[in-house]
Scaffold this motif. Structure first.
Motif, short mmCIF file in Angstrom:
data_model
loop_
_atom_site.label_atom_id
_atom_site.label_comp_id
_atom_site.label_asym_id
_atom_site.label_seq_id
_atom_site.Cartn_x
_atom_site.Cartn_y
_atom_site.Cartn_z
N TYR A 75 0.80 -1.23 0.00
CA TYR A 75 0.00 0.00 0.00
C TYR A 75 0.83 1.28 0.00
O TYR A 75 0.27 2.38 -0.03
N GLY A 76 2.15 1.17 0.04
CA GLY A 76 2.98 2.36 0.13
C GLY A 76 3.09 2.81 1.58
O GLY A 76 2.77 2.07 2.51
N ARG A 77 3.51 4.04 1.78
CA ARG A 77 3.67 4.56 3.14
C ARG A 77 2.31 4.63 3.84
O ARG A 77 1.35 5.18 3.31
N ILE A 78 2.22 4.08 5.03
CA ILE A 78 0.98 4.11 5.79
C ILE A 78 1.26 4.62 7.20
O ILE A 78 2.38 4.50 7.71
N ASN A 79 0.24 5.19 7.81
CA ASN A 79 0.30 5.55 9.21
C ASN A 79 -0.27 4.40 10.02
O ASN A 79 -1.30 3.81 9.65
N TYR A 80 0.37 4.07 11.12
CA TYR A 80 -0.17 3.02 11.98
C TYR A 80 0.17 3.28 13.44
O TYR A 80 1.14 3.98 13.77
N PHE A 81 -0.67 2.74 14.30
CA PHE A 81 -0.46 2.80 15.75
C PHE A 81 -0.81 1.43 16.28
O PHE A 81 -1.92 0.93 16.04
N MET A 82 0.11 0.79 17.00
CA MET A 82 -0.08 -0.59 17.43
C MET A 82 0.15 -0.75 18.92
O MET A 82 1.03 -0.12 19.50
N VAL A 83 -0.70 -1.57 19.54
CA VAL A 83 -0.55 -1.92 20.95
C VAL A 83 -0.52 -3.44 21.08
O VAL A 83 -1.34 -4.13 20.47
N ALA A 84 0.43 -3.94 21.85
CA ALA A 84 0.55 -5.38 22.07
C ALA A 84 -0.18 -5.76 23.37
O ALA A 84 -0.17 -5.01 24.34
N GLU A 85 -0.77 -6.93 23.36
CA GLU A 85 -1.47 -7.45 24.53
C GLU A 85 -1.09 -8.92 24.72
O GLU A 85 -0.91 -9.64 23.74
N LEU A 86 -0.97 -9.35 25.96
CA LEU A 86 -0.71 -10.76 26.24
C LEU A 86 -2.01 -11.42 26.66
O LEU A 86 -2.61 -11.06 27.67
N GLN A 87 -2.48 -12.37 25.83
CA GLN A 87 -3.69 -13.13 26.17
C GLN A 87 -3.30 -14.18 27.20
O GLN A 87 -2.66 -15.17 26.89
N LYS A 88 -3.70 -13.93 28.45
CA LYS A 88 -3.26 -14.80 29.54
C LYS A 88 -3.83 -16.22 29.42
O LYS A 88 -3.17 -17.18 29.79
N GLU A 89 -5.07 -16.32 28.90
CA GLU A 89 -5.66 -17.65 28.80
C GLU A 89 -4.92 -18.54 27.80
O GLU A 89 -4.89 -19.77 27.94
N ARG A 90 -4.31 -17.92 26.79
CA ARG A 90 -3.54 -18.68 25.80
C ARG A 90 -2.04 -18.49 25.97
O ARG A 90 -1.26 -19.17 25.34
N ASN A 91 -1.65 -17.51 26.81
CA ASN A 91 -0.25 -17.16 27.00
C ASN A 91 0.41 -16.85 25.65
O ASN A 91 1.48 -17.36 25.32
N ALA A 92 -0.28 -16.00 24.89
CA ALA A 92 0.20 -15.64 23.55
C ALA A 92 -0.02 -14.15 23.31
O ALA A 92 -0.98 -13.56 23.82
N ILE A 93 0.88 -13.56 22.54
CA ILE A 93 0.79 -12.14 22.20
C ILE A 93 -0.36 -11.91 21.22
O ILE A 93 -0.66 -12.75 20.37
N HIS A 94 -0.97 -10.74 21.33
CA HIS A 94 -2.12 -10.36 20.52
C HIS A 94 -1.90 -8.89 20.14
O HIS A 94 -1.51 -8.10 20.99
N TYR A 95 -2.08 -8.53 18.87
CA TYR A 95 -1.84 -7.15 18.44
C TYR A 95 -3.14 -6.46 18.03
O TYR A 95 -4.01 -7.06 17.39
N HIS A 96 -3.21 -5.17 18.38
CA HIS A 96 -4.32 -4.31 17.96
C HIS A 96 -3.71 -3.16 17.18
O HIS A 96 -2.89 -2.40 17.71
#
Length: 227
Positions: A75-96
Motif C-alpha cells: 500500500y505504500g507509506r501508511i500511518n499506523y499505531f499498534m498496541v501489544a497485549e498478552l492473552q493470559k488464557e492462551r499465553n500468547a501475544i495479541h496485536y491491535h
C-alpha cells in the motif's frame, strides 16, 4: 538527614499517564482525517508453534515488524499505531493495530499475516478509537512480563503532541476557552507528591496554535515544547 522516599511507584504512574496522553493525542491528530476512506482496525493473533515463543514480546514484535513491511510494500507509506497485549488464557501475544489503508479484503490480510487468526474492520470515530486502543494499553501495563519492553509502536512522521509548561498551558487554555475550542478529552489523576494533576488535549493546526499563543500573550521563542 531526611529518610529517602521510595518514589518508584510515582515515576511508574507518571510514565503510564504520559503514555496514555501520547496515545490519545497521536491517534486524534493523525487518524480519522478522511471518513470517505475510513482507517482500519486490524487484530493479529498467534497460533501455537515450535518455531518461536508466542508469549515472547521480543520474538513476536519481530514478526509484527515484517507484517508492517508487507503492508507498506503493498500500500505504500501508511500511518499506523499498534498496541501489544498478552492473552493470559492462551499465553500468547495479541496485536491491535489502527492504520490508514484503503479497502482490504480478509483474504489479503490472511495472506500477509500467516502466523494465526486475523481480522480487519473499518474504524469510525476518534473517541471510540482512542478508548479501544488505550484499553489494551492499560492491559499491557498490568503485565509484569512486559516490564522494560516496548508494547506500543507507531509509524514515523506522525504528528506528535506538543506539551506546554504549566504557566504556558494556563495561558493557552484561557485562549482556547475564549475561542470555544473544545478539548478532545480531559481527565484528572492523583499523584502522591504533587496532588491532583489535570490533563486536557486539544486538536488544532500549527497556524491556529501560533495565533492562540499570540492571543494568550506568549512569545513563540519562549514556548517550551516537549516531545
Amino acid at each position: 538527614s531526611y529518610p529517602k522516599q521510595d518514589r518508584s511507584s510515582e515515576y511508574i504512574n507518571t510514565s503510564h499517564a504520559r503514555a496514555y496522553a501520547t496515545a490519545r493525542s497521536v491517534i486524534a491528530g493523525n487518524f480519522y482525517k478522511n471518513q470517505a476512506v475510513p482507517d482500519k482496525f486490524i487484530t493479529l493473533t498467534f497460533k501455537p508453534t515450535r518455531k518461536f515463543k508466542v508469549s515472547s514480546l521480543k520474538e513476536c514484535n519481530a514478526r509484527h515488524a515484517l507484517f508492517i513491511k508487507k503492508l507498506q510494500k503493498r500500500y505504500g507509506r501508511i500511518n499506523y499505531f499498534m498496541v501489544a497485549e498478552l492473552q493470559k488464557e492462551r499465553n500468547a501475544i495479541h496485536y491491535h493495530v489502527l492504520c490508514s489503508i484503503p479497502f482490504m479484503d480478509q483474504k489479503v490480510l490472511n495472506h500477509l499475516w500467516r502466523y494465526g487468526f486475523s481480522t480487519v474492520r473499518a474504524a469510525r470515530g476518534t473517541r471510540g478509537g482512542i478508548q479501544y486502543l488505550t484499553k489494551y494499553l492499560a492491559k499491557s501495563f498490568e503485565n509484569k512480563e512486559f516490564v522494560g519492553q516496548r508494547r506500543m509502536f507507531m509509524s514515523q512522521g506522525l504528528a506528535r503532541p506538543q506539551r506546554a509548561s504549566e504557566v504556558l498551558a494556563y495561558c493557552l487554555k484561557g485562549a482556547l476557552e475564549d475561542h470555544h475550542v473544545r478539548s478532545i478529552f480531559s481527565y484528572r489523576y492523583d499523584t502522591k507528591f504533587y496532588g491532583t494533576a489535570e490533563y486536557s488535549a486539544y486538536l488544532v493546526n500549527e497556524h491556529y496554535l501560533k495565533y492562540l499563543y499570540k492571543v494568550a500573550g506568549v512569545e513563540m521563542d519562549k514556548i517550551a515544547l516537549l516531545n
